[in-house]
Design a protein around this motif. Structure first.
Motif, PDB file in Angstrom:
ATOM      1  N   THR A  18       0.849  -1.189   0.000  1.00  0.00           N
ATOM      2  CA  THR A  18       0.000   0.000   0.000  1.00  0.00           C
ATOM      3  C   THR A  18       0.886   1.241   0.000  1.00  0.00           C
ATOM      4  OG1 THR A  18      -0.080   0.203   2.405  1.00  0.00           O
ATOM      5  CG2 THR A  18      -1.706  -1.272   1.372  1.00  0.00           C
ATOM      6  N   ALA A  19       0.258   2.401  -0.070  1.00  0.00           N
ATOM      7  CA  ALA A  19       1.014   3.653  -0.018  1.00  0.00           C
ATOM      8  C   ALA A  19       1.740   3.806   1.314  1.00  0.00           C
ATOM      9  CB  ALA A  19       0.077   4.834  -0.256  1.00  0.00           C
ATOM     10  N   GLN A  20       1.238   3.140   2.341  1.00  0.00           N
ATOM     11  CA  GLN A  20       1.837   3.264   3.669  1.00  0.00           C
ATOM     12  C   GLN A  20       3.110   2.433   3.820  1.00  0.00           C
ATOM     13  OE1 GLN A  20      -1.685   2.939   3.221  1.00  0.00           O
ATOM     14  NE2 GLN A  20      -1.541   5.178   3.330  1.00  0.00           N
ATOM     15  N   ASN A  21       3.227   1.312   3.088  1.00  0.00           N
ATOM     16  CA  ASN A  21       4.419   0.464   3.252  1.00  0.00           C
ATOM     17  C   ASN A  21       5.219   0.299   1.967  1.00  0.00           C
ATOM     18  OD1 ASN A  21       2.917  -1.300   1.696  1.00  0.00           O
ATOM     19  ND2 ASN A  21       2.678  -2.866   3.276  1.00  0.00           N
ATOM     20  N   VAL A  22       4.915   1.109   0.934  1.00  0.00           N
ATOM     21  CA  VAL A  22       5.543   0.919  -0.370  1.00  0.00           C
ATOM     22  C   VAL A  22       7.061   1.065  -0.309  1.00  0.00           C
ATOM     23  CG1 VAL A  22       5.216   3.344  -1.042  1.00  0.00           C
ATOM     24  CG2 VAL A  22       5.458   1.581  -2.805  1.00  0.00           C
ATOM     25  N   GLU A  24       9.473   2.468 -11.460  1.00  0.00           N
ATOM     26  CA  GLU A  24       9.112   3.849 -11.146  1.00  0.00           C
ATOM     27  C   GLU A  24       7.634   4.097 -11.425  1.00  0.00           C
ATOM     28  OE1 GLU A  24      11.387   6.353  -9.721  1.00  0.00           O
ATOM     29  OE2 GLU A  24      11.990   4.290  -9.282  1.00  0.00           O
ATOM     30  N   GLY A  25       7.101   3.439 -12.448  1.00  0.00           N
ATOM     31  CA  GLY A  25       5.681   3.586 -12.741  1.00  0.00           C
ATOM     32  C   GLY A  25       4.801   3.032 -11.639  1.00  0.00           C
ATOM     33  N   GLN A  26       5.168   1.883 -11.107  1.00  0.00           N
ATOM     34  CA  GLN A  26       4.400   1.312  -9.997  1.00  0.00           C
ATOM     35  C   GLN A  26       4.428   2.240  -8.784  1.00  0.00           C
ATOM     36  OE1 GLN A  26       6.641  -2.428 -10.200  1.00  0.00           O
ATOM     37  NE2 GLN A  26       4.699  -3.532 -10.269  1.00  0.00           N
ATOM     38  N   LYS A  27       5.604   2.762  -8.466  1.00  0.00           N
ATOM     39  CA  LYS A  27       5.708   3.678  -7.327  1.00  0.00           C
ATOM     40  C   LYS A  27       4.839   4.914  -7.534  1.00  0.00           C
ATOM     41  CE  LYS A  27      10.529   2.350  -6.512  1.00  0.00           C
ATOM     42  NZ  LYS A  27      11.932   2.835  -6.547  1.00  0.00           N
ATOM     43  N   ALA A  28       4.800   5.391  -8.780  1.00  0.00           N
ATOM     44  CA  ALA A  28       4.004   6.584  -9.079  1.00  0.00           C
ATOM     45  C   ALA A  28       2.516   6.326  -8.881  1.00  0.00           C
ATOM     46  CB  ALA A  28       4.275   7.042 -10.505  1.00  0.00           C
ATOM     47  N   MET A  29       2.070   5.095  -9.133  1.00  0.00           N
ATOM     48  CA  MET A  29       0.659   4.766  -8.919  1.00  0.00           C
ATOM     49  C   MET A  29       0.286   4.900  -7.443  1.00  0.00           C
ATOM     50  SD  MET A  29      -0.863   4.055 -11.815  1.00  0.00           S
ATOM     51  CE  MET A  29      -2.289   3.053 -11.376  1.00  0.00           C
ATOM     52  N   PHE A  30       1.169   4.463  -6.558  1.00  0.00           N
ATOM     53  CA  PHE A  30       0.899   4.604  -5.122  1.00  0.00           C
ATOM     54  C   PHE A  30       0.867   6.074  -4.710  1.00  0.00           C
ATOM     55  CE2 PHE A  30       2.588   0.237  -5.173  1.00  0.00           C
ATOM     56  CZ  PHE A  30       1.599  -0.402  -4.444  1.00  0.00           C
ATOM     57  N   LYS A  31       1.725   6.864  -5.319  1.00  0.00           N
ATOM     58  CA  LYS A  31       1.780   8.291  -4.985  1.00  0.00           C
ATOM     59  C   LYS A  31       0.537   9.018  -5.477  1.00  0.00           C
ATOM     60  CE  LYS A  31       4.782  12.355  -5.392  1.00  0.00           C
ATOM     61  NZ  LYS A  31       6.077  12.875  -5.926  1.00  0.00           N
ATOM     62  N   LYS A  32       0.059   8.654  -6.672  1.00  0.00           N
ATOM     63  CA  LYS A  32      -1.090   9.356  -7.246  1.00  0.00           C
ATOM     64  C   LYS A  32      -2.407   8.913  -6.611  1.00  0.00           C
ATOM     65  CE  LYS A  32      -2.951  11.009 -11.626  1.00  0.00           C
ATOM     66  NZ  LYS A  32      -2.652  12.426 -11.266  1.00  0.00           N
ATOM     67  N   ASP A  63      -2.237   7.030 -17.780  1.00  0.00           N
ATOM     68  CA  ASP A  63      -1.677   8.365 -17.966  1.00  0.00           C
ATOM     69  C   ASP A  63      -1.549   8.996 -16.580  1.00  0.00           C
ATOM     70  OD1 ASP A  63      -1.330  11.150 -18.347  1.00  0.00           O
ATOM     71  OD2 ASP A  63      -2.258  11.042 -20.328  1.00  0.00           O
ATOM     72  N   LEU A  64      -0.319   9.116 -16.106  1.00  0.00           N
ATOM     73  CA  LEU A  64      -0.082   9.585 -14.745  1.00  0.00           C
ATOM     74  C   LEU A  64      -0.297  11.087 -14.599  1.00  0.00           C
ATOM     75  CD1 LEU A  64       3.097   7.427 -14.109  1.00  0.00           C
ATOM     76  CD2 LEU A  64       0.854   7.086 -13.054  1.00  0.00           C
ATOM     77  N   SER A  65      -0.391  11.795 -15.714  1.00  0.00           N
ATOM     78  CA  SER A  65      -0.629  13.239 -15.658  1.00  0.00           C
ATOM     79  C   SER A  65      -2.115  13.554 -15.538  1.00  0.00           C
ATOM     80  CB  SER A  65      -0.047  13.922 -16.908  1.00  0.00           C
ATOM     81  OG  SER A  65       1.351  13.745 -16.976  1.00  0.00           O
TER      82      SER A  65
END
Length: 463
Positions: free
Chosen positions: A88-92, A101-109, A419-421
């Motif tokens: 989850t975003a809490q333990n990523v 990097e794309g997977q990490k960005a999904m948790f951030k967004k 699309d992360l934007s």
């Protein structure tokens, strides 16, 4: 910039990148490991303490409970398993070294909704002996031209380089994996906007992958590699448009030949330049041609660097994702605002080959830099990260490659392009809501014949 990230994350970059276009061959000593400490595809058989499973290859064809009935939705042989843990975003941060990097960005967004259920890793399916024999011969005999655009002494039915030494060799493996020979698909496409609204598309597709014809397996490559025809059914403005492509065993200007039928003019015309970043109408132009299966067609517009091999959490053994439950109520259970429903997705720890493609000077493409992650057991791409011209992460994409027991090879199912934007994503190749799933090797199918892909047939099939 993306290259700076890759140099930090993969300390072997300098060593492997130096291979460049030299195309060093695997040695006889390395090739002797195939079928021993390496699988016949070139994957390391051993598991790892961190959780990569040992390769068993115990199933050729159907595993427990699986069906080989043509057109049936896949059955999950691991249906009773539970996740080992959930990211989850809490333990990523705890798992960051095994995420793109794309997977990490999904948790951030999407910190409140995005998660990854990680299951036990399995490597239980294998290819037929004739595939193993062919890839071993390719490893010993296939060579690549100095410009990287053609192969010599390549034999059909398996990837050319079981032990790759350069990025372009991994790309060639991805161009010629052992996959479905003859197939038809009736697919839905959903463009899901950040507010949850959906624009729908539909496409019919037929394919004869001559390079994967079991009757031709092991023969020297010649002629056309793949015939494809697809017809747009939705959106309404594009209904009845038909495109035919013929892919050849090359990456030069003859790599892909294409023709298009437009109902308004009722003519078949050649479509020069089709491929690369040409948009796909059924996706409302959100997906381009060469990102189907994450990358396909000629790789000539990019310089490719082999970053190395890395343990990563990738989508794997996602039979449940292709089941009817995901398609119920017009995919309402699967398609959620922001991203697909994580409860339908299975992630496992596997080793991947990582390559980076950077657009060559003088060439144009919508995607200046792309990073691809190829499964070591199949040479199929599992995920991709795409960067814009400023080096900013732009898109995260992944595809579900699942084992088709009737054909004894892997097939490509649903794919998701984020699309992360904008927060929009496209769910492509959806068949869960159809009466029939992927139709493979239908006896007597007209689309298994070259004549089906003629220009006359294109015109006759259109509106």
């Amino acid at each position: 910039m993306v290259s700076k990230y890759l140099k930090v994350a993969f300390p072997v970059v300098a060593m492997l990148g130096a291979v460049g276009m030299a195309h060093a061959k695997a040695t006889p000593e390395e090739l002797a490991k195939l079928g021993k400490e390496l699988s016949c595809m070139g994957a390391e058989k051993a598991g790892t303490p961190s959780g990569v499973a040992e390769f068993t290859g115990k199933w050729l064809g159907a595993g427990p409970g699986m069906t080989t009935e043509i057109g049936k939705h896949p059955v999950d042989p691991y249906a009773n398993e539970k996740p080992l843990f959930t990211i989850t975003a809490q333990n990523v941060a705890q798992y960051g070294d095994k995420l793109s990097e794309g997977q990490k960005a999904m948790f951030k967004k999407y910190p409140n909704t995005y998660k990854m259920h990680v299951y036990p890793s399995h490597r239980d399916f294998r290819f037929e002996d004739s595939v193993c024999k062919t890839i071993a011969r390719n490893g010993a005999e296939t060579t690549i031209s100095a410009d990287g655009k053609s192969l010599q002494n390549y034999y059909m039915g398996a990837s050319p380089f079981p032990i790759p030494k350069s990025g372009i060799e991994v790309v060639w493996n991805g161009m010629h994996p052992t996959i479905i020979n003859v197939e038809s698909r009736d697919i839905d496409t959903a463009v899901v906007y950040a507010n949850g609204n959906i624009t729908w598309g539909q496409q019919l597709m037929w394919q004869y992958a001559r390079r994967n014809d079991p009757k031709l397996r092991g023969q020297k490559a010649e002629g056309t590699a793949v015939y494809v025809r697809f017809m747009t059914m939705m959106p309404e403005r594009n209904k009845g448009e038909v495109v035919k492509t013929m892919d050849n065993f090359t990456m030069d200007k003859e790599a892909r030949l294409a023709w298009q039928y437009i109902p308004a003019v009722r003519r078949v015309r050649q479509a020069p330049g089709f491929g690369f970043d040409s948009p796909i109408p059924s996706s409302s132009n959100t997906v381009v041609v060469d990102e189907v299966r994450l990358y396909n067609g000629s790789a000539e517009r990019y310089d490719w660097k082999l970053i190395g091999k890395k343990e990563m959490y990738i989508p794997y053994n996602n039979f449940r994702l292709e089941g009817k439950a995901a398609g119920e109520n017009k995919y309402a259970n699967l398609l959620k605002p922001g991203h697909e429903n994580p409860d339908f997705v299975r992630w496992e720890l596997h080793r991947t080959w990582v390559i980076e493609g950077r657009l060559k000077e003088g060439y144009r493409h919508l995607y200046p830099t792309r990073v691809l992650y190829a499964d070591e057991d199949t040479w199929l791409y599992a995920m991709s990260d795409i960067y814009d011209a400023q080096g900013k992460l732009w898109r995260f994409n992944w595809v579900n490659n699942f084992y088709a027991p009737g054909a004894k090879v892997f097939a490509q199912g649903a794919a998701f392009y984020h699309d992360l934007s904008s927060g929009t994503y496209t769910a492509y190749d959806l068949m869960q809501g159809k009466d029939k799933h992927l139709v493979i090797d239908q006896p007597g199918a007209e689309y298994a014949q070259v004549q089906f892909y003629s220009n006359d047939n294109m015109k006759a099939s259109g509106y």
